[in-house]
Design a protein around this motif. Structure first.
Motif, PDB file in Angstrom:
ATOM      1  N   ASN A 209     107.507 -12.976   4.434  1.00  0.00           N
ATOM      2  CA  ASN A 209     107.570 -11.849   3.488  1.00  0.00           C
ATOM      3  C   ASN A 209     109.022 -11.648   3.086  1.00  0.00           C
ATOM      4  O   ASN A 209     109.939 -12.195   3.695  1.00  0.00           O
ATOM      5  CB  ASN A 209     106.992 -10.567   4.088  1.00  0.00           C
ATOM      6  N   TYR A 231     103.468 -12.735   1.781  1.00  0.00           N
ATOM      7  CA  TYR A 231     102.682 -13.868   1.308  1.00  0.00           C
ATOM      8  C   TYR A 231     101.299 -13.826   1.968  1.00  0.00           C
ATOM      9  O   TYR A 231     101.175 -13.420   3.131  1.00  0.00           O
ATOM     10  CB  TYR A 231     103.359 -15.192   1.673  1.00  0.00           C
ATOM     11  N   PRO A 232     100.263 -14.273   1.270  1.00  0.00           N
ATOM     12  CA  PRO A 232      98.919 -14.340   1.877  1.00  0.00           C
ATOM     13  C   PRO A 232      98.892 -15.286   3.065  1.00  0.00           C
ATOM     14  O   PRO A 232      99.619 -16.289   3.103  1.00  0.00           O
ATOM     15  CB  PRO A 232      98.047 -14.861   0.729  1.00  0.00           C
ATOM     16  N   GLU A 234      96.676 -17.444   3.951  1.00  0.00           N
ATOM     17  CA  GLU A 234      96.236 -18.793   3.614  1.00  0.00           C
ATOM     18  C   GLU A 234      97.400 -19.657   3.139  1.00  0.00           C
ATOM     19  O   GLU A 234      97.505 -20.838   3.508  1.00  0.00           O
ATOM     20  CB  GLU A 234      95.153 -18.743   2.527  1.00  0.00           C
ATOM     21  N   GLU A 235      98.288 -19.086   2.311  1.00  0.00           N
ATOM     22  CA  GLU A 235      99.427 -19.854   1.808  1.00  0.00           C
ATOM     23  C   GLU A 235     100.386 -20.219   2.937  1.00  0.00           C
ATOM     24  O   GLU A 235     100.949 -21.327   2.958  1.00  0.00           O
ATOM     25  CB  GLU A 235     100.161 -19.054   0.727  1.00  0.00           C
ATOM     26  N   GLY A 262     102.445  -7.965   6.263  1.00  0.00           N
ATOM     27  CA  GLY A 262     101.054  -7.689   5.941  1.00  0.00           C
ATOM     28  C   GLY A 262     100.701  -6.261   5.633  1.00  0.00           C
ATOM     29  O   GLY A 262      99.593  -5.995   5.152  1.00  0.00           O
ATOM     30  N   ILE A 265      99.488  -5.859   2.152  1.00  0.00           N
ATOM     31  CA  ILE A 265      98.330  -6.625   1.682  1.00  0.00           C
ATOM     32  C   ILE A 265      97.128  -6.468   2.618  1.00  0.00           C
ATOM     33  O   ILE A 265      96.195  -7.257   2.578  1.00  0.00           O
ATOM     34  CB  ILE A 265      98.675  -8.121   1.513  1.00  0.00           C
ATOM     35  N   THR A 267      96.876  -6.562   6.064  1.00  0.00           N
ATOM     36  CA  THR A 267      96.750  -7.363   7.282  1.00  0.00           C
ATOM     37  C   THR A 267      97.952  -7.058   8.175  1.00  0.00           C
ATOM     38  O   THR A 267      98.670  -6.081   7.952  1.00  0.00           O
ATOM     39  CB  THR A 267      96.645  -8.866   6.958  1.00  0.00           C
TER      40      THR A 267
END
Length: 582
Positions: A209, A231-232, A234-235, A262, A265, A267
């Motif tokens: 992040n 960042y997500p 998954e990425e 997180g 977003i 998480t």
């Protein structure tokens, strides 16, 4: 009021009279004017085919020197910029003297780092080098006098470094300082799957992040990196998997505050870590970055479980900055000393042998002798094996810079006293004689040893045997110093290799997808606006896809049409004797 023209012109030729000179006459009327031939020094202008002139604007013909200051996040940004430039053909050189352009990636945490940055700019200008500036200093204060007229690439725009470098080499000043957003929501930054050149091919630095949730009164980095943007998951997992496929055996997670990951977003850090642990192959390790106390307090149980995982270093960097609650309040650190102690005590109990690193600022405005003595007692109590001691420097534009300052001599003395206390104990003496498992990843500064780390991320020096590099081996500890131990490999022990893939060579570009290779080979680079202080359009979803007009289908016809129209306008003004300013 009379009309500007009494008659309507039906055609552009209506404004040309019979007495006017025709284009042919104008071309040959100055028959006695001859061009002067400029003599050139034939020796000075001899160029080899392999070494184009330094002022060439052919994409990829120049040599670039990159210098990075600061944290691992900044180093990751530097690796990404180097990778993109190399992927497009530019030569990344370690020799600053032979470089055509200097890319200076700055740090704004302390005054000395910015002083080095400013001096490097001056040196580049004295050496007639082209300059592109990056990092937190120009992002936070782009209008400083010594930055005027220079190209700047913002911390969230590093995926556009190629176009900024190309325009700078052409003599333009380009500044890209915008934030990346998706439907109005701020993103973590540039894509994680961009090409990069790892400083160490065995170590991948992943920024999970950018920015933070705090507003510390002394911090200038906040002005550059902004609020939290993660960042997500998954990425991040995909980036880790790609790294292991390229021979990486150690991953560092970094950000301005990993503990806050997180929250923007939906998480949190433990959720990310459990997903990453699943992707770590045997023989590889994961190292967590810095986390502030407030954001790890609520995850202590899960963090202890993760730090006990055999493929995660039992290491955590938790800055305390001061052991005085009144000083912490003035810093707006959002925790008290008791919170810090709770985190450290819990982790030491649940994760035996864990290494806790911390930071301390000496001489923060308003710090009294009693406040400082509380900090000394904290260090004496915990005897941190890794302690980053920083003398306070007021950073321009921060609230702390306006506070009543501690005298410079007092700050220096407190820094000296704390340093002496830190060097009064040896944290590794009791480990001599132990048998440890270590991961070998780099060469020591003096080039006499290879550097490895044990499960607690403590530094162990081992013999320079090329067969050990990138491997996890067992060693017997036979010597200990203040910052390291020395180990001898055990001959009959099992050696672990993190990946069946050969690590990339030093300087080799990572992450070259077929899409990126195709874009680089066909020269489909995007162009920045060649004007200072004017941002260019945001990048499309696939930043390689944008082409110049003449590279697009039917582009040549479009340019021809525009050119003819412009020519007609110029002819009209020319024959009409009118003045215009284009």
């Amino acid at each position: 009021m009379p009309a500007a023209c009494d008659s309507v012109l039906e055609d552009i030729e209506d404004i040309v009279s019979a007495e006017d000179l025709k284009p042919h006459d104008r071309q040959f009327v100055r028959k006695n004017v001859f061009p002067k031939v400029r003599k050139r020094n034939s020796q000075k202008n001899i160029q080899t085919d392999d070494d184009p002139p330094s002022d060439s604007i052919i994409p990829g013909a120049q040599k670039i020197w990159i210098r990075t200051w600061g944290c691992s996040h900044n180093n990751s940004d530097g690796e990404y910029m180097a990778g993109q430039l190399a992927a497009y053909g530019y030569k990344i050189t370690d020799n600053s003297a032979e470089a055509d352009l200097w890319l200076l990636n700055s740090c704004t945490v302390k005054n000395p780092a910015e002083d080095h940055f400013r001096n490097s700019i001056k040196k580049a200008q004295e050496g007639k080098k082209k300059v592109v500036l990056a990092g937190c200093v120009p992002q936070a204060q782009p209008r400083q006098d010594y930055l005027k007229g220079l190209s700047i690439i913002g911390v969230q725009q590093i995926d556009r470094v190629v176009e900024v470098v190309e325009e700078t080499i052409k003599g333009h000043s380009v500044r890209l300082l915008g934030q990346k957003k998706d439907n109005g929501k701020r993103l973590g930054g540039a894509r994680l799957d961009l090409p990069k050149i790892r400083k160490n091919p065995l170590i991948e630095i992943i920024s999970i992040n950018t920015g933070c949730l705090n507003a510390c009164t002394y911090c200038k980095t906040k002005h550059a990196r902004g609020d939290l943007a993660s960042y997500p998951i998954e990425e991040l997992v995909d980036r880790a998997k790609q790294s292991f496929q390229e021979g990486v055996c150690e991953i560092w997670l970094t950000s301005e505050d990993t503990g806050a990951y997180g929250r923007d977003i939906g998480t949190d850090l433990p959720t990310l870590l459990w997903k990453l642990v699943e992707a770590i192959p045997e023989g590889a390790m994961l190292r967590l970055g810095m986390t502030n106390p407030p954001y790890i307090l609520e995850h202590l149980e899960e963090m202890a479980k993760i730090l006990n995982h055999p493929r995660v270093y039992a290491f955590l960097h938790i800055p305390v900055q001061s052991a005085s609650d009144s000083v912490l309040m003035d810093m707006k650190r959002e925790y008290c000393v008791a919170d810090f102690k709770q985190v450290v005590d819990f982790l030491k109990e649940k994760v035996p042998g864990i290494t806790i690193a911390t930071d301390i600022i000496c001489g923060f405005p308003g710090e009294t002798d009693e406040d400082f003595q509380e900090t000394m007692k904290l260090v004496e109590q915990y005897r941190f094996p890794s302690l980053f001691i920083n003398q306070f420097y007021p950073r321009p534009g921060t609230p702390a810079a306006k506070m009543h300052q501690v005298p410079a001599a007092v700050k220096k003395q407190r820094t000296k006293d704390l340093s002496q206390l830190f060097h009064s104990y040896n944290p590794y003496d009791h480990k001599v004689g132990e048998r440890q498992r270590v991961l070998v990843t780099e060469e020591s500064f003096d080039s006499n040893y290879y550097v490895a780390h044990n499960p607690f991320y403590e530094q162990v020096l081992v013999p320079k045997d090329p067969l050990l590099m990138g491997k996890m081996v067992e060693v017997n500890i036979y010597e200990a110093g203040k910052h390291f131990m020395k180990g001898q490999p055990v001959s009959d022990a099992r050696v672990y290799t993190a990946s069946i893939t050969r690590p990339l060579a030093k300087g080799e570009v990572s992450g070259l997808t077929e899409e990126f290779r195709h874009a680089a080979q066909n020269g489909t680079k995007r162009k920045a606006h060649p004007s200072a202080e004017i941002p260019v359009k945001p990048r499309p979803s696939s930043w390689m896809a944008l082409q110049l007009p003449w590279q697009q289908e039917g582009g040549g016809l479009k340019i021809l049409s525009v050119s003819l129209a412009l020519l007609a306008v110029l002819v009209m003004f020319y024959y009409g004797g009118m003045k215009t300013e284009l």
